[in-house]
Design a protein around this motif. Sequence first.
Motif, PDB file in Angstrom:
ATOM      1  N   ARG A 264      44.553  52.063  39.198  1.00 60.56           N
ATOM      2  CA  ARG A 264      43.542  51.965  40.261  1.00 60.56           C
ATOM      3  C   ARG A 264      42.465  50.980  39.786  1.00 60.56           C
ATOM      4  NH1 ARG A 264      42.510  58.259  42.192  1.00 60.56           N
ATOM      5  NH2 ARG A 264      44.625  58.613  43.006  1.00 60.56           N
ATOM      6  N   ALA A 265      42.757  49.728  39.932  1.00 59.68           N
ATOM      7  CA  ALA A 265      41.865  48.666  39.432  1.00 59.68           C
ATOM      8  C   ALA A 265      41.661  47.623  40.525  1.00 59.68           C
ATOM      9  CB  ALA A 265      42.474  48.019  38.188  1.00 59.68           C
ATOM     10  N   PRO A 266      40.598  46.859  40.461  1.00 60.98           N
ATOM     11  CA  PRO A 266      40.357  45.805  41.471  1.00 60.98           C
ATOM     12  C   PRO A 266      41.491  44.780  41.465  1.00 60.98           C
ATOM     13  CG  PRO A 266      38.387  46.205  40.145  1.00 60.98           C
ATOM     14  CD  PRO A 266      39.503  46.957  39.483  1.00 60.98           C
ATOM     15  N   ASN A 267      41.629  44.103  42.586  1.00 59.27           N
ATOM     16  CA  ASN A 267      42.667  43.077  42.692  1.00 59.27           C
ATOM     17  C   ASN A 267      42.496  41.980  41.643  1.00 59.27           C
ATOM     18  OD1 ASN A 267      43.918  44.384  44.841  1.00 59.27           O
ATOM     19  ND2 ASN A 267      42.651  43.317  46.367  1.00 59.27           N
ATOM     20  N   PHE A 268      41.257  41.790  41.234  1.00 60.70           N
ATOM     21  CA  PHE A 268      40.986  40.766  40.235  1.00 60.70           C
ATOM     22  C   PHE A 268      41.810  41.006  38.977  1.00 60.70           C
ATOM     23  CE2 PHE A 268      38.604  40.230  36.262  1.00 60.70           C
ATOM     24  CZ  PHE A 268      38.594  38.839  36.162  1.00 60.70           C
ATOM     25  N   VAL A 269      41.956  42.274  38.590  1.00 63.74           N
ATOM     26  CA  VAL A 269      42.689  42.600  37.363  1.00 63.74           C
ATOM     27  C   VAL A 269      44.129  42.141  37.473  1.00 63.74           C
ATOM     28  CG1 VAL A 269      43.500  44.476  35.885  1.00 63.74           C
ATOM     29  CG2 VAL A 269      41.155  44.506  36.789  1.00 63.74           C
ATOM     30  N   TYR A 270      44.763  42.418  38.591  1.00 64.40           N
ATOM     31  CA  TYR A 270      46.178  42.077  38.749  1.00 64.40           C
ATOM     32  C   TYR A 270      46.368  40.569  38.932  1.00 64.40           C
ATOM     33  CZ  TYR A 270      47.245  47.015  38.864  1.00 64.40           C
ATOM     34  OH  TYR A 270      47.376  48.321  38.512  1.00 64.40           O
ATOM     35  N   ARG A 271      45.440  39.926  39.605  1.00 63.70           N
ATOM     36  CA  ARG A 271      45.523  38.470  39.717  1.00 63.70           C
ATOM     37  C   ARG A 271      45.398  37.826  38.341  1.00 63.70           C
ATOM     38  NH1 ARG A 271      41.911  39.074  44.131  1.00 63.70           N
ATOM     39  NH2 ARG A 271      40.237  38.223  42.805  1.00 63.70           N
ATOM     40  N   THR A 272      44.521  38.401  37.528  1.00 61.23           N
ATOM     41  CA  THR A 272      44.325  37.876  36.177  1.00 61.23           C
ATOM     42  C   THR A 272      45.590  38.031  35.347  1.00 61.23           C
ATOM     43  OG1 THR A 272      41.960  38.361  36.234  1.00 61.23           O
ATOM     44  CG2 THR A 272      42.973  38.129  34.078  1.00 61.23           C
ATOM     45  N   VAL A 273      46.207  39.231  35.409  1.00 60.46           N
ATOM     46  CA  VAL A 273      47.414  39.475  34.619  1.00 60.46           C
ATOM     47  C   VAL A 273      48.541  38.564  35.081  1.00 60.46           C
ATOM     48  CG1 VAL A 273      49.132  41.197  33.978  1.00 60.46           C
ATOM     49  CG2 VAL A 273      46.706  41.843  34.119  1.00 60.46           C
ATOM     50  N   ARG A 274      48.708  38.393  36.397  1.00 60.08           N
ATOM     51  CA  ARG A 274      49.769  37.521  36.900  1.00 60.08           C
ATOM     52  C   ARG A 274      49.541  36.076  36.464  1.00 60.08           C
ATOM     53  NH1 ARG A 274      48.792  40.721  41.666  1.00 60.08           N
ATOM     54  NH2 ARG A 274      50.486  42.247  41.985  1.00 60.08           N
ATOM     55  N   ASN A 275      48.289  35.647  36.513  1.00 60.53           N
ATOM     56  CA  ASN A 275      47.982  34.283  36.066  1.00 60.53           C
ATOM     57  C   ASN A 275      48.326  34.101  34.600  1.00 60.53           C
ATOM     58  OD1 ASN A 275      45.791  32.378  34.704  1.00 60.53           O
ATOM     59  ND2 ASN A 275      46.115  31.638  36.808  1.00 60.53           N
ATOM     60  N   PHE A 276      48.003  35.112  33.806  1.00 56.05           N
ATOM     61  CA  PHE A 276      48.286  35.029  32.367  1.00 56.05           C
ATOM     62  C   PHE A 276      49.793  35.017  32.124  1.00 56.05           C
ATOM     63  CE2 PHE A 276      48.981  37.060  28.210  1.00 56.05           C
ATOM     64  CZ  PHE A 276      48.304  36.167  27.398  1.00 56.05           C
ATOM     65  N   ILE A 277      50.552  35.866  32.864  1.00 60.15           N
ATOM     66  CA  ILE A 277      52.013  35.909  32.701  1.00 60.15           C
ATOM     67  C   ILE A 277      52.623  34.541  32.990  1.00 60.15           C
ATOM     68  CG2 ILE A 277      54.140  36.894  33.643  1.00 60.15           C
ATOM     69  CD1 ILE A 277      52.561  39.483  34.110  1.00 60.15           C
TER      70      ILE A 277
END
Length: 475
Positions: A119-132
Amino acid sequence: MRLPKITSLYGRIFAIFWFTMFLVLMAVLALPHLDPRNVKELPQDRYNELLTLTKHIEHRFAAEKDISIISQSLVVKYNDYTQQLDQEKQQTLRARKEHSQPPMLFIVDDKDTILTQYRAPNFVYRTVRNFITSVDAASFPKQRLYGRFMVSGPIPIKLADAQYQLYLGERWNRPPGFLFQLFDHPFQLLLAVMLVSTPLLLWLSWALSQPARRLEKAAQSVARGEFTIDPELEKGTSEFRQAGASFNQMVQAVNQMISRQQRLLSDISHELRSPLTRLRMAQALATRKQGESQELIRIDTEAQRLEQMISKLLELSRMQVDSHVNREKQPLQSLWEALLEDTQFEAEQMGKKLTFNPIPARDIYGHPQLLVSALENIIRNAIYYGKDTIKVTMTASTEQLIVRVEDNGEGVPEEELSDIFRPFYRVSTARDRHTGGTGLGLSITESAIRQHNGAIQASRSALGGLLVEIHLPLA
């Protein structure tokens, strides 16, 4: 091995210059490696921690065959995994301020799908995808800072009989914000480098200016007529030491030359007295035997004039011998006040009026006897050749004294004004040989003024006679 001391002026300049350039170059080259917002290899200690964490997760879910259950368990119980680490690792994590809360663990499959859903802001998942995406096919785990969120990975992990990738996301409270400002603003980085190099450059400037100031002061002293040797000039860098030694040698040579010249003048003047004495004795014997005659009277007159010249030369040589060395600071009042009062009284006895303004309350550095003699010759000339009015005016500015002596006599022709300071020169008009002068008075004055780094000039006075103006530097 001890490095040799750099004493050369140019050596120091180049050393400081290249050292400053080295600092700038190192700062520029180090920026990409220091900025945590660029993708960097994971430090070895962090890599070891992630490996330990991976092993714990694999051990914990070794019997579980459903990856969705494992992902959900990580979301619910990911705090337990950090607590299961050995005591040493746990203390290490607690010691780090950036781990103020447990990290987020992201399980990613071979299609780069994030299986762990917090349960985290969308920013967290966008950040992880960008890093991947940015570290895809990396041979070694990387890390990158997004704002205050640090993402690390990937670490291979085997769960539910399949191979996955583990990424770690955590809040990161360092480095300080001012470093980001340096990374983002090159001008501020340049300013920081300047702040580091400026003290070195200021020290270099001070070190180089000290001997230069000493040399400047020594040159000013010579310009004032003070021919003194300064041992401090032979200190500092090799260039200034050589220049100081050469300057001292020059001063010593000038001292010797002036002293020899002045002593030669004194010796010649003294030796001339012997034949002059014999000449006058012979003239007296001839007068006793033959009586008075026009020829003998002429011989006696010329002998007396010659004796006056020799007396003046002896007076000049006595004043000038070592006058460039024996100098002192003295108030103008104590130097010339008595002279002005005496000459004023003498002028009154001759039926003439001499006036002078108050002497400025300033000091002058020089040879007192020479300065008194210089002004005395000018004033006595004005008294002798002026009709009835002599005026002496003294004015002082910040660094200079101006003395004006003028009379209402016949003056000097315009074409001869520049010649009256030559030795033995007599003006073709009233100021001629019949006045009894030797032609050395103004020459003595001009020499004394020049020795004190001053200037003297003659012109037509508003009173109708001669105006002599003297400029002297004040202490």
